[in-house]
Design a protein around this motif. Structure first.
Motif, PDB file in Angstrom:
ATOM      1  N   PRO A 145       9.054  10.372  -3.717  1.00 36.36           N
ATOM      2  CA  PRO A 145      10.129  10.224  -2.960  1.00 36.36           C
ATOM      3  C   PRO A 145      10.790  11.605  -2.708  1.00 36.36           C
ATOM      4  CG  PRO A 145      10.300   8.516  -4.419  1.00 36.36           C
ATOM      5  CD  PRO A 145       9.322   9.399  -4.949  1.00 36.36           C
ATOM      6  N   GLU A 146      11.601  11.825  -1.454  1.00 28.83           N
ATOM      7  CA  GLU A 146      12.219  13.183  -1.123  1.00 28.83           C
ATOM      8  C   GLU A 146      13.380  13.483  -2.052  1.00 28.83           C
ATOM      9  OE1 GLU A 146      11.237  15.801   0.488  1.00 28.83           O
ATOM     10  OE2 GLU A 146       9.507  14.663   0.828  1.00 28.83           O
ATOM     11  N   ASP A 147      14.151  12.306  -2.680  1.00 28.90           N
ATOM     12  CA  ASP A 147      15.226  12.353  -3.373  1.00 28.90           C
ATOM     13  C   ASP A 147      14.743  12.461  -4.750  1.00 28.90           C
ATOM     14  OD1 ASP A 147      14.514   9.732  -3.612  1.00 28.90           O
ATOM     15  OD2 ASP A 147      16.494   9.024  -3.175  1.00 28.90           O
ATOM     16  N   TRP A 148      13.469  12.374  -5.248  1.00 22.46           N
ATOM     17  CA  TRP A 148      13.008  12.562  -6.743  1.00 22.46           C
ATOM     18  C   TRP A 148      13.353  13.816  -7.170  1.00 22.46           C
ATOM     19  CZ3 TRP A 148       9.698  15.379  -9.421  1.00 22.46           C
ATOM     20  CH2 TRP A 148       9.300  15.202 -10.825  1.00 22.46           C
ATOM     21  N   VAL A 149      13.843  13.655  -8.730  1.00 15.73           N
ATOM     22  CA  VAL A 149      14.459  15.174  -9.333  1.00 15.73           C
ATOM     23  C   VAL A 149      13.704  14.794 -10.585  1.00 15.73           C
ATOM     24  CG1 VAL A 149      16.623  15.201  -8.100  1.00 15.73           C
ATOM     25  CG2 VAL A 149      16.160  13.833 -10.041  1.00 15.73           C
ATOM     26  N   CYS A 150      13.674  16.111 -11.289  1.00  8.08           N
ATOM     27  CA  CYS A 150      13.011  16.414 -12.442  1.00  8.08           C
ATOM     28  C   CYS A 150      13.704  15.388 -13.309  1.00  8.08           C
ATOM     29  CB  CYS A 150      13.102  17.517 -13.063  1.00  8.08           C
ATOM     30  SG  CYS A 150      12.485  18.049 -14.662  1.00  8.08           S
ATOM     31  N   PRO A 151      13.032  14.527 -14.255  1.00 12.02           N
ATOM     32  CA  PRO A 151      13.707  13.669 -15.183  1.00 12.02           C
ATOM     33  C   PRO A 151      14.271  14.209 -16.440  1.00 12.02           C
ATOM     34  CG  PRO A 151      11.206  13.339 -15.394  1.00 12.02           C
ATOM     35  CD  PRO A 151      11.450  14.108 -14.198  1.00 12.02           C
ATOM     36  N   GLU A 152      13.839  15.632 -16.638  1.00  9.81           N
ATOM     37  CA  GLU A 152      14.444  16.409 -17.632  1.00  9.81           C
ATOM     38  C   GLU A 152      15.632  17.208 -17.309  1.00  9.81           C
ATOM     39  OE1 GLU A 152      13.122  16.419 -20.958  1.00  9.81           O
ATOM     40  OE2 GLU A 152      11.844  14.869 -20.278  1.00  9.81           O
ATOM     41  N   CYS A 153      15.553  17.669 -16.322  1.00  9.75           N
ATOM     42  CA  CYS A 153      16.941  18.381 -16.037  1.00  9.75           C
ATOM     43  C   CYS A 153      17.657  18.362 -14.708  1.00  9.75           C
ATOM     44  CB  CYS A 153      16.543  20.170 -16.012  1.00  9.75           C
ATOM     45  SG  CYS A 153      15.544  20.446 -14.471  1.00  9.75           S
ATOM     46  N   GLY A 154      16.968  17.507 -13.768  1.00 15.52           N
ATOM     47  CA  GLY A 154      17.420  17.113 -12.410  1.00 15.52           C
ATOM     48  C   GLY A 154      17.336  18.107 -11.449  1.00 15.52           C
ATOM     49  N   ALA A 155      16.405  18.812 -11.650  1.00 12.97           N
ATOM     50  CA  ALA A 155      15.844  19.992 -10.424  1.00 12.97           C
ATOM     51  C   ALA A 155      15.255  19.111  -9.379  1.00 12.97           C
ATOM     52  CB  ALA A 155      15.077  21.083 -11.044  1.00 12.97           C
ATOM     53  N   PRO A 156      15.374  19.647  -8.142  1.00 11.87           N
ATOM     54  CA  PRO A 156      14.847  19.067  -7.040  1.00 11.87           C
ATOM     55  C   PRO A 156      13.314  19.515  -7.095  1.00 11.87           C
ATOM     56  CG  PRO A 156      15.913  21.148  -6.393  1.00 11.87           C
ATOM     57  CD  PRO A 156      16.454  20.911  -7.722  1.00 11.87           C
ATOM     58  N   LYS A 157      12.532  18.438  -6.174  1.00 12.99           N
ATOM     59  CA  LYS A 157      11.054  19.105  -5.968  1.00 12.99           C
ATOM     60  C   LYS A 157      10.824  20.461  -5.577  1.00 12.99           C
ATOM     61  CE  LYS A 157       8.638  15.994  -3.723  1.00 12.99           C
ATOM     62  NZ  LYS A 157       7.996  14.995  -2.591  1.00 12.99           N
ATOM     63  N   GLU A 158      11.512  20.862  -4.762  1.00 14.71           N
ATOM     64  CA  GLU A 158      11.417  22.515  -4.538  1.00 14.71           C
ATOM     65  C   GLU A 158      11.154  23.199  -5.545  1.00 14.71           C
ATOM     66  OE1 GLU A 158      14.016  20.538  -3.059  1.00 14.71           O
ATOM     67  OE2 GLU A 158      12.755  19.721  -1.562  1.00 14.71           O
ATOM     68  N   ALA A 159      11.811  22.847  -6.901  1.00 13.63           N
ATOM     69  CA  ALA A 159      11.807  23.651  -8.226  1.00 13.63           C
ATOM     70  C   ALA A 159      10.546  23.482  -8.837  1.00 13.63           C
ATOM     71  CB  ALA A 159      12.946  23.204  -9.178  1.00 13.63           C
ATOM     72  N   PHE A 160       9.515  22.892  -8.295  1.00 17.82           N
ATOM     73  CA  PHE A 160       8.103  22.802  -9.018  1.00 17.82           C
ATOM     74  C   PHE A 160       7.022  23.511  -8.266  1.00 17.82           C
ATOM     75  CE2 PHE A 160      10.425  19.083 -10.629  1.00 17.82           C
ATOM     76  CZ  PHE A 160       9.970  18.644 -11.785  1.00 17.82           C
ATOM     77  N   GLU A 161       6.234  24.051  -9.270  1.00 15.51           N
ATOM     78  CA  GLU A 161       4.980  24.806  -8.759  1.00 15.51           C
ATOM     79  C   GLU A 161       3.577  24.124  -9.284  1.00 15.51           C
ATOM     80  OE1 GLU A 161       5.564  28.789 -10.046  1.00 15.51           O
ATOM     81  OE2 GLU A 161       6.988  29.238  -8.507  1.00 15.51           O
ATOM     82  N   ALA A 162       2.683  24.141  -8.428  1.00 21.87           N
ATOM     83  CA  ALA A 162       1.324  23.569  -8.983  1.00 21.87           C
ATOM     84  C   ALA A 162       1.043  24.379 -10.021  1.00 21.87           C
ATOM     85  CB  ALA A 162       0.358  23.400  -7.790  1.00 21.87           C
ATOM     86  N   ILE A 163       0.396  23.692 -11.177  1.00 22.85           N
ATOM     87  CA  ILE A 163      -0.285  24.471 -12.214  1.00 22.85           C
ATOM     88  C   ILE A 163      -1.722  24.269 -12.438  1.00 22.85           C
ATOM     89  CG2 ILE A 163       1.706  24.691 -13.623  1.00 22.85           C
ATOM     90  CD1 ILE A 163       0.947  22.255 -15.067  1.00 22.85           C
ATOM     91  N   GLU A 164      -2.416  25.259 -13.054  1.00 27.64           N
ATOM     92  CA  GLU A 164      -3.855  25.242 -12.965  1.00 27.64           C
ATOM     93  C   GLU A 164      -4.022  24.307 -14.224  1.00 27.64           C
ATOM     94  OE1 GLU A 164      -6.119  26.276 -10.875  1.00 27.64           O
ATOM     95  OE2 GLU A 164      -4.548  27.088  -9.657  1.00 27.64           O
ATOM     96  N   ASP A 165      -5.234  23.569 -14.460  1.00 27.59           N
ATOM     97  CA  ASP A 165      -5.663  22.403 -15.352  1.00 27.59           C
ATOM     98  C   ASP A 165      -6.412  23.365 -16.360  1.00 27.59           C
ATOM     99  OD1 ASP A 165      -4.065  20.652 -15.107  1.00 27.59           O
ATOM    100  OD2 ASP A 165      -5.742  19.632 -13.601  1.00 27.59           O
TER     101      ASP A 165
END
Length: 54
Positions: free
Chosen positions: A34-54
């Motif tokens: 959901p657009e209003d989902w935030v980081c469950p640890e710190c409350g940062a918005p989705k825009e604060a996330f970056e894709a990571i390599e496995d």
């Protein structure tokens, strides 16, 4: 499915696990959160996330 890391706190969203405590079922791709989902640890918005390599 791609995993994403919060650039503020380091929390990793794993679509295989989802975020059931916040109503996100396992198997939910990051793009489908959901657009209003935030980081469950710190409350940062989705825009604060970056894709990571496995």
């Amino acid at each position: 499915m791609q995993r994403y890391e919060c650039t503020d706190c380091g929390y990793v969203y794993d679509p295989k696990k989802g975020d059931p405590e916040n109503g996100v079922a396992p198997g939910t791709a990051f793009e489908n959160l959901p657009e209003d989902w935030v980081c469950p640890e710190c409350g940062a918005p989705k825009e604060a996330f970056e894709a990571i390599e496995d």
